[in-house]
Each structure stands twice: as C-alpha cells, then as structure tokens.
Write an enzyme that holds these catalytic residues in place. Sequence first.
Site, PDB file in Angstrom:
ATOM      1  N   ASP A   1       3.491  -4.757   7.884  1.00  0.00           N
ATOM      2  CA  ASP A   1       2.208  -3.732   8.066  1.00  0.00           C
ATOM      3  C   ASP A   1       1.182  -4.449   7.967  1.00  0.00           C
ATOM      4  O   ASP A   1       1.028  -5.690   6.360  1.00  0.00           O
ATOM      5  CB  ASP A   1       2.108  -3.090   6.370  1.00  0.00           C
ATOM      6  CG  ASP A   1       1.069  -2.261   6.313  1.00  0.00           C
ATOM      7  OD1 ASP A   1       0.114  -2.135   6.830  1.00  0.00           O
ATOM      8  OD2 ASP A   1       0.573  -1.713   5.007  1.00  0.00           O
TER       9      ASP A   1
ATOM     10  N   GLN B   1      -4.581  -5.526   6.555  1.00  0.00           N
ATOM     11  CA  GLN B   1      -5.725  -5.855   6.673  1.00  0.00           C
ATOM     12  C   GLN B   1      -5.261  -7.457   6.655  1.00  0.00           C
ATOM     13  O   GLN B   1      -6.345  -8.260   6.349  1.00  0.00           O
ATOM     14  CB  GLN B   1      -4.517  -6.007   4.324  1.00  0.00           C
ATOM     15  CG  GLN B   1      -5.513  -4.554   4.065  1.00  0.00           C
ATOM     16  CD  GLN B   1      -6.779  -3.897   4.052  1.00  0.00           C
ATOM     17  OE1 GLN B   1      -7.599  -4.784   4.315  1.00  0.00           O
ATOM     18  NE2 GLN B   1      -6.931  -2.842   3.983  1.00  0.00           N
TER      19      GLN B   1
ATOM     20  N   HIS C   1       0.922  -0.947  -0.572  1.00  0.00           N
ATOM     21  CA  HIS C   1       0.024  -0.056  -0.259  1.00  0.00           C
ATOM     22  C   HIS C   1       1.279   1.456   0.016  1.00  0.00           C
ATOM     23  O   HIS C   1       2.260   1.419   0.286  1.00  0.00           O
ATOM     24  CB  HIS C   1      -0.975  -0.128   1.366  1.00  0.00           C
ATOM     25  CG  HIS C   1      -2.133   1.013   1.871  1.00  0.00           C
ATOM     26  ND1 HIS C   1      -1.929   2.246   1.289  1.00  0.00           N
ATOM     27  CD2 HIS C   1      -3.236   0.877   1.440  1.00  0.00           C
ATOM     28  CE1 HIS C   1      -2.622   2.905   2.257  1.00  0.00           C
ATOM     29  NE2 HIS C   1      -3.454   2.193   1.228  1.00  0.00           N
TER      30      HIS C   1
ATOM     31  N   LYS D   1     -10.072  -0.730  10.231  1.00  0.00           N
ATOM     32  CA  LYS D   1     -10.279  -1.840   9.651  1.00  0.00           C
ATOM     33  C   LYS D   1     -10.372  -2.937  10.411  1.00  0.00           C
ATOM     34  O   LYS D   1     -11.214  -3.599   9.946  1.00  0.00           O
ATOM     35  CB  LYS D   1      -9.349  -2.167   9.107  1.00  0.00           C
ATOM     36  CG  LYS D   1      -8.730  -1.080   7.882  1.00  0.00           C
ATOM     37  CD  LYS D   1      -7.711  -0.844   6.789  1.00  0.00           C
ATOM     38  CE  LYS D   1      -7.406   0.063   6.035  1.00  0.00           C
ATOM     39  NZ  LYS D   1      -8.339   0.832   5.407  1.00  0.00           N
TER      40      LYS D   1
ATOM     41  N   CYS E   1      -4.382   2.546  -3.256  1.00  0.00           N
ATOM     42  CA  CYS E   1      -3.594   3.283  -2.927  1.00  0.00           C
ATOM     43  C   CYS E   1      -2.792   2.083  -3.256  1.00  0.00           C
ATOM     44  O   CYS E   1      -1.651   1.609  -2.559  1.00  0.00           O
ATOM     45  CB  CYS E   1      -3.736   3.499  -1.661  1.00  0.00           C
ATOM     46  SG  CYS E   1      -5.274   4.611  -1.541  1.00  0.00           S
TER      47      CYS E   1
HETATM   48  C1  LIG Z   1      -2.450  -2.752   3.708  1.00  0.00           C
HETATM   49  C2  LIG Z   1      -2.725  -1.297   3.972  1.00  0.00           C
HETATM   50  N1  LIG Z   1      -1.845  -1.092   4.653  1.00  0.00           N
HETATM   51  C3  LIG Z   1      -1.660   0.272   5.217  1.00  0.00           C
HETATM   52  C4  LIG Z   1      -2.677   0.847   4.901  1.00  0.00           C
HETATM   53  C5  LIG Z   1      -2.766   2.372   5.396  1.00  0.00           C
HETATM   54  O1  LIG Z   1      -4.416   2.171   6.635  1.00  0.00           O
HETATM   55  P1  LIG Z   1      -4.769   3.299   7.334  1.00  0.00           P
HETATM   56  O2  LIG Z   1      -5.588   4.871   6.044  1.00  0.00           O
HETATM   57  O3  LIG Z   1      -5.693   3.553   8.075  1.00  0.00           O
HETATM   58  O4  LIG Z   1      -3.562   3.987   8.102  1.00  0.00           O
HETATM   59  C6  LIG Z   1      -3.963   0.749   4.254  1.00  0.00           C
HETATM   60  C7  LIG Z   1      -5.859   1.013   4.137  1.00  0.00           C
HETATM   61  O5  LIG Z   1      -5.392   0.314   3.620  1.00  0.00           O
HETATM   62  C8  LIG Z   1      -3.975  -1.014   3.506  1.00  0.00           C
HETATM   63  O6  LIG Z   1      -4.755  -1.879   2.923  1.00  0.00           O
END
Ligand SMILES: Cc1ncc(COP(=O)(O)O)c(C=O)c1O
Length: 422
Positions: A216, A219, A139, A242, A380
């Site tokens: 990270d 998900q 992401h 999430k 993203c």
């Molecule tokens: C794999 C992953 N990493 C990071 C993020 C970023 O999350 P946030 O916008 O809640 O900080 C997302 C959000 O969709 C994501 O799917």
Amino acid sequence: MSPAGQLIVPGVSAVRAPFNVWRIREDFPILRQTVHGKPLVYLDNAATTQKPNVVIDSLRRFYCDTCANIHRGVHELSERSTCLYEDARTSVQQFINAGDVREIIFVRGATEGINLVAQSYGRKHVGAGDEVLITAMEHHSNIVPWQILCEEKGAHLRVAPINDRGELILDEFERLLTPRTRIAAVTHVSNALGTVNPVKEMVRMAHARGIPVLVDGAQAVPHQRVDVRDLDCDFYAFSGHKVYAPSGIGALYGKLRVLDAMPPYQGGGDMIRSVSFEKTTYNDLPYKFEAGTPNISGTIALGAALSYVTEIGLDLVAAHEQELLEAATEAVSGIPGVRIIGTAAHKAAVLSFVIEGVHPHDVGTILDRQGVAIRAGHHCAQPVMERFGLAATSRASFAMYNTREEVDALAAGVRKVKEIFG
Ligand SMILES: Cc1ncc(COP(=O)(O)O)c(C=O)c1O
C-alpha cells in the site's frame, strides 16, 4: 519527452531548478488564502494534498478542448482523449519504474486497488484455513478488504506486531509467513505514525517462501522515489489525490504474469473482447481490469501531477520534507505535556502527537483558529490507536510546499493550546 528522457508538462521548465519552496508555493493558488484572518498553514497533506496549476489547468483544458469518451472512438476528440489517457498510463509506469505499461491499472485510489487484488487474486488463491498477513500499522483500507475475503473463505487474518516506537517487528513478520500464507499486504509508509517500512526486505522474506506481496503505497509515493522493480513487489497501490492529482483516480501496479492469471474484478464495458449471452471473453491487460468509463480527466491530470513532481525532483522533495519533519518533531516534542506517537528511526512527513489532558479534536479546533489545518482522530487506523492506548491523535503532515515558518506556526499553535488548557 525531453531529450534527457524527462517528462514534460506545459508551463514547467525542462531544466530542473534548485529546490525553492517559495517558487513551488506560487504554483498552488489555494495556499494564498487566509483562514480566520490568518494565512492558511495547510498541514493535512496525508489526508489529501493541494493541487498545482498544471493539474487544475489540465482538468480545464480537457473539458474545454478534448472532452470525449476514450477507446473505440473514430472521431478526432475521442482519439485525442484516448492518447492523453494512455500517455498518463506511461507517466505512471515511468514514475514507479514499472517494466511494462500493461502493468498499470487505473483505479479510484489505493482503496480500490487493494479491493481489486483482494477480490480478484484473493478469491482465486485464498481458501479455508489459509492465511493473509498484514501489519499492525495498516490503514483500514488495507485491513477491511482482507477481512471481507477471509470471512467469505474461512481464512485467517494474521497481524505482524509493531514496537513502542511504531516500527514493525521484522522477526515477527517473518515468523508469521507460514506455509498457509497466501498473500502479505503491507503499508510502505504508515499514515498514522509516519513509519517507513523496509518493504524491499519484507518482499524478499515473503518471496523466499513463495508468497506474493501487495504494498500500500498511498503515503509513500508523494514523499520518496518508488521503484516497483527494485522492491520486486507483486502489487503496488496508490492514490492520485495524495500526490497533487485530483481525487477519484489512482493506480494499481501488478506484475504482468500475476495480473494476466487473475480473473476480472468488475464486469462492464471496455473490459471485454466479445460478449454474447452464452459467453464473454475478456480484454487484454490492462483493460481487463478497467470496466466502464473511467475518470478520464482525472487520469490525464494524474499524469500532469506526476510530471510536475518528477520535474521538481522527488529526492529534493524528500530532503525538504525530512528537514520539516525534524524541525517540527524538535519544536513540538519540546513543549511540556506533548508526546509524539510514532518515533521510528525511519519516518516520512507525518507527525502524530497527543497533548496531556487535551482531546485531539480540541487541539485541531484551536489550531484551526490560528489558520493551521491539521487532522485529529483515528486516521482510519483504529488498531494503531488501540496499540498505543489512545482513541485519537493530532496529526500534522507535510508536503513539498510547506515551510519552516509553517512549522513555527504549528509549534506556536500547540503552545496556544497549552495556554488555553492551562
Ligand atoms: C496508508 C494509506 N492507505 C490507504 C489509504 C486510502 O486511500 P484512498 O482513500 O485515497 O483510497 C490511505 C488514505 O489515507 C492511507 O493513508
């Protein structure tokens, strides 16, 4: 806590009931509505999940009964607020099986957690000519913070490639762990493809070369049991919204000795022990990384959300979501002209697809008219789109409250798109 050591939320039974999606749906008031005259089918859970009553009630209770700033308060409300806030830290610790409550830093979400590590650990340890290793399925939140760091330091961002199924090429990942690699930052589950990475094995490979790993987990946390001690990762970041909690709150796990040796991220109240114009000394963990008044109500509600999920049982949630994913994959891939993007052997809760000759935004709009909420775009993850030669995909993503009937509604919606576009 219950005698069995389970977390307890008011209004949630301590005895784990068998998984009952209809019973779970009753806990989510937003799901009762209609959209464009059709029952809402919410399949945009990878973007954000809906909130159960225990979370909504937690926010209301905080503002009705407890609202006060935390730490250093000498009055009753402040003490209560502090207790609830710190209880939530314990909930997060237990949820991801961290060894010490001081290893849990509250942040706005996965993005802030990753930026914290890039700016604090990264600025200290990454220098000119060094390398940061990520994967091709990250992401933007796990790309851009490292690019900013590399640009500032004259370091190089290395990217481990993925295959046509959207799986990491593990040999390539290992090959890219070089004597110049200062940190590897990898997603647990891809938001664009649904791929579940073998992060435990990746951590083992990196550690064999003395390289720390950030995972990270944005998900992963909503869909599978995460045990940071078993993974042995050095950092793990996730977002509350999430996993059924409010937006604006998340957590960063870091190993105690690693966090302890890191400089502060942001300066301000709460992260200091003493301040003078000549010198400031910093607070102990975890407060060293929590500058300023935090999202107190959101943190407490995050604790409530994690307790709720724990109560239902992540193993049962995972099994239910796998059934939905398999059913949706079968139903949607069987429609002529539809191609699934991301066909890894291990996937979680995400179905990305394209329909020949139809722009994903049109797919999203037509499905919306059927009451079906999906996401259309690059998610993203523009480098993932580029890898597959696409500008965008349509993405349906599942949560514990989704049903087989909703999978049918998705498939019917996709067939409708096909009808409209001939
Ligand atoms: C794999 C992953 N990493 C990071 C993020 C970023 O999350 P946030 O916008 O809640 O900080 C997302 C959000 O969709 C994501 O799917």
